[in-house]
Design a protein around this motif. Structure first.
Motif, mmCIF file in Angstrom:
data_model
loop_
_atom_site.group_PDB
_atom_site.id
_atom_site.type_symbol
_atom_site.label_atom_id
_atom_site.label_comp_id
_atom_site.label_asym_id
_atom_site.label_seq_id
_atom_site.Cartn_x
_atom_site.Cartn_y
_atom_site.Cartn_z
ATOM 1 N N LEU A 37 -4.503 -0.720 -1.212
ATOM 2 C CA LEU A 37 -3.335 -1.071 -0.407
ATOM 3 C C LEU A 37 -2.434 -2.039 -1.175
ATOM 4 O O LEU A 37 -1.211 -1.891 -1.178
ATOM 5 C CB LEU A 37 -3.768 -1.681 0.931
ATOM 6 C CG LEU A 37 -2.650 -2.189 1.837
ATOM 7 C CD1 LEU A 37 -1.673 -1.067 2.197
ATOM 8 C CD2 LEU A 37 -3.227 -2.807 3.097
ATOM 9 N N ALA A 46 -3.186 2.051 4.489
ATOM 10 C CA ALA A 46 -2.943 1.011 5.490
ATOM 11 C C ALA A 46 -4.209 0.650 6.265
ATOM 12 O O ALA A 46 -4.343 -0.481 6.737
ATOM 13 C CB ALA A 46 -1.835 1.443 6.444
ATOM 14 N N GLY A 47 -5.141 1.568 6.373
ATOM 15 C CA GLY A 47 -6.400 1.291 7.065
ATOM 16 C C GLY A 47 -7.209 0.191 6.406
ATOM 17 O O GLY A 47 -8.102 -0.389 7.035
ATOM 18 N N ALA A 76 -6.110 -2.661 5.623
ATOM 19 C CA ALA A 76 -5.556 -3.961 6.019
ATOM 20 C C ALA A 76 -6.561 -4.815 6.767
ATOM 21 O O ALA A 76 -6.647 -6.028 6.546
ATOM 22 C CB ALA A 76 -4.292 -3.767 6.858
ATOM 23 N N ALA A 118 0.735 -2.200 9.663
ATOM 24 C CA ALA A 118 -0.714 -2.284 9.437
ATOM 25 C C ALA A 118 -1.281 -3.632 9.883
ATOM 26 O O ALA A 118 -2.478 -3.865 9.754
ATOM 27 C CB ALA A 118 -1.021 -2.045 7.960
#
Length: 187
Positions: free
Chosen positions: A84, A100-101, A103, A133
């Motif tokens: 990310l 984004a997961g 984050a 996110a």
């Protein structure tokens, strides 16, 4: 000559890394059939090793990123830093959104670094994806705001301020050991 973002430049690379950089998907498919594990880092030099997916992200090669993900590359594995953060610096919003997961798993320092990565890569378009996110400017962007002001990045500084960066931010770090504020840096 192969260039992988700010990591380095090489005349030659190991077979898998060269195939990624050359966007040689038939070669990669043959290597995968021969047992290539996309979750094993590639030694590029004595001190540098990167995951195959990491190379594609550093190079902002969107089709290769999708190819590697579709063929089982694990986005949670990276040698340098979470993907990310690398995407926030090297890629556009489409790629940042892919990772984004991650984050939720970032430390507070890594969340602050996300906005520094945006600043270093001159990618303000990624701020919106980071905010979606949960990495918001009002909580994590003030350090990057002060640095943007200090570096004369007026447009980025204005954007970060509009999104809630603390104009009175004054924590010391290696660059600002005396805990100057953005206003002091502007002066």
């Amino acid at each position: 000559m192969y260039q992988i973002a700010y990591i380095g430049r090489w005349e030659t690379l190991p077979e898998t890394a060269a195939a990624i950089c050359d966007h040689d998907t038939p070669k990669l498919e043959a290597l995968l059939q021969g047992g290539l594990d996309l979750d094993v880092p590639i030694q590029l030099s004595e001190y540098i090793k990167l995951m195959p997916l990491e190379i594609a992200v550093f190079r902002n090669d969107v089709p290769m990123i999708h190819f590697l993900l579709e063929h089982g590359a694990d986005p949670s594995l990276a040698e340098e830093q979470p993907l990310l953060l690398t995407a926030a610096r090297c890629c556009g919003p489409e790629v940042v959104a892919l990772f984004a997961g991650q984050a939720a798993k970032l430390s507070l320092k890594q969340k602050e670094r996300a906005f520094q990565e945006v600043r270093w890569g001159k990618r303000p378009e990624n701020i919106q994806v980071l905010e979606q996110a949960g990495i918001t400017v009002d909580k994590f962007g003030s350090e990057a705001f002060r640095a943007a002001v200090s570096d004369g990045q007026a447009e980025l500084a204005k954007l970060l301020l509009e999104k809630g960066a603390d104009i009175n931010y004054h924590k010391p770090d290696m660059v600002f050991p005396y805990a100057s504020t953005p206003v002091t840096e502007a002066a």
